[in-house]
Design an enzyme around this catalytic site. Structure first.
Site, PDB file in Angstrom:
ATOM      1  N   GLY A  25       0.682  -1.700   0.160  1.00 21.03           N
ATOM      2  CA  GLY A  25       0.085  -0.297   0.122  1.00 21.03           C
ATOM      3  C   GLY A  25       0.883   1.555   0.331  1.00 21.03           C
ATOM      4  N   TYR A 153     -13.949   2.432   8.688  1.00 26.78           N
ATOM      5  CA  TYR A 153     -12.763   1.964   8.631  1.00 26.78           C
ATOM      6  C   TYR A 153     -12.346   3.170  10.348  1.00 26.78           C
ATOM      7  CZ  TYR A 153      -8.663   4.636   7.869  1.00 26.78           C
ATOM      8  OH  TYR A 153      -6.401   5.064   7.831  1.00 26.78           O
TER       9      TYR A 153
END
Ligand code: SER
Length: 329
Positions: A25, A153
């Site tokens: 990522g 999240y």
């Protein structure tokens, strides 16, 4: 601390065996290089390891953190000293599939902590976020304001913070983490609500302009990646007895979206930036802090940001220009 120290700071404890989850990522790819540069023995893992040069010549393992058996098997095989647990789905993507986000972020963190306990990992570093906060915040947000996130999240990151603290208290695991602001770097982000900031630079370089999905007065904390990496390394190396808590706010700069647009216009002359707020993402932005108070990190492990908006722009723009040029090939 100044930028000239580079991402690793002045400390040296080379030779740690370090495993990074979510290594493919935005944070992971740069973190791998920073850890390798300071002498750590680095192992990378992600759902699908990158091919060729993108893997940086490091050992990569396929790892789906939602599968406890996979996590256990990798920890048993590698026996890392330190784990940087980055694997997560960010806020905007997370709202498109909240259940998958719960599985990756929540179950994934539990599996990593449990494997760390079972296989003798000394330290777990966790990347938390400004998304742990929710509406009704003071102008400057300290570590201990109530955490009332509105996104899956954010919910899973709050729970990850608490789970890690539980493993620290119950099992003596050395669990530490930072709450990152929105991050900008020469690796494009994947599915965050803070993405308007890096995309103003990148799309202006690639296409001459960008229509931001927020209002011009939107304001959240931001940080340049070299500071973020240095924070991850310096927190990991700080003497445990100096740390009064597990999770720390860290801050660098907090421009409005209009101030970023003005800055982009300085470094990318002629850039046309317009604003067309997307209600869902604007609501998330409006629920996040405008600025973070990082007094505890400064006190406990001497955290200091080295990059402000203007210095970041000068450093980042040529790197993003190269990325945009490659995208156009
Ligand atoms: N950059 C993240 C996001 O926008 C916040 O931590 O989701």
């Amino acid at each position: 601390m100044t930028a000239s120290h580079g991402p690793v700071g002045p400390h040296t404890t080379p030779g740690r065996k370090v495993l990074v989850t979510g290594a493919g990522g935005q944070v992971g790819l740069d973190l791998l290089q920073a850890l390798r540069a300071r002498g750590d023995q680095v192992f990378a893992s992600d759902l699908a390891p990158p091919s060729g040069d993108a893997g940086l010549g490091l050992p990569w393992s396929s790892l789906d953190v939602t599968r406890a058996t996979q996590v256990d098997a990798l920890f048993a095989e590698l026996r890392p000293d330190v784990v940087y647990h980055l694997a997560a789905i960010l806020s905007a993507t997370g709202e498109r599939d909240p259940l998958r986000t719960y599985a990756v972020n929540q179950d994934g963190t539990l599996h990593v902590l449990e494997a760390a306990r079972k296989f003798g990992v000394r330290q777990v570093i966790f990347t938390s976020t400004i998304a742990v906060f929710g509406p009704g915040l003071p102008p400057l947000v300290g570590d201990d304001v109530p955490l009332r996130p509105t996104t899956m999240y954010g919910v899973t990151k709050v729970a990850g913070e608490l789970l890690g603290e539980y493993y620290s208290r119950r099992h003596g695991l050395d669990f530490r983490g930072v709450r990152f602001p929105g991050l900008l770097s020469a690796v494009l982000p994947g599915g965050g609500t803070s993405d308007y900031a890096p995309l103003m630079y990148y799309e202006s370089l690639r296409t001459g302009g960008y229509e931001a999905f927020c209002r011009p007065d939107s304001q959240i904390p931001l940080m340049y990646m070299p500071d973020a990496l240095r924070a991850l390394v310096e927190l990991s190396l700080a003497p445990r007895e100096r740390l009064g808590r597990c999770i720390y706010n860290i801050a660098a700069f907090s421009p409005t979206a209009q101030e970023i647009a003005d800055e982009v216009a300085r470094v990318v002359p002629g850039a046309r930036i317009t604003f067309k707020p997307d209600p869902a993402r604007q609501a998330i932005l409006d629920s996040w802090p405008r600025a973070l108070d990082d007094t505890c990190a400064r006190r406990d492990w001497d955290w200091r940001p080295a990059w402000d908006l203007a210095r970041m722009s000068d450093d980042l723009t040529p790197k993003l220009a190269a990325l945009a040029a490659r995208a156009g090939e």
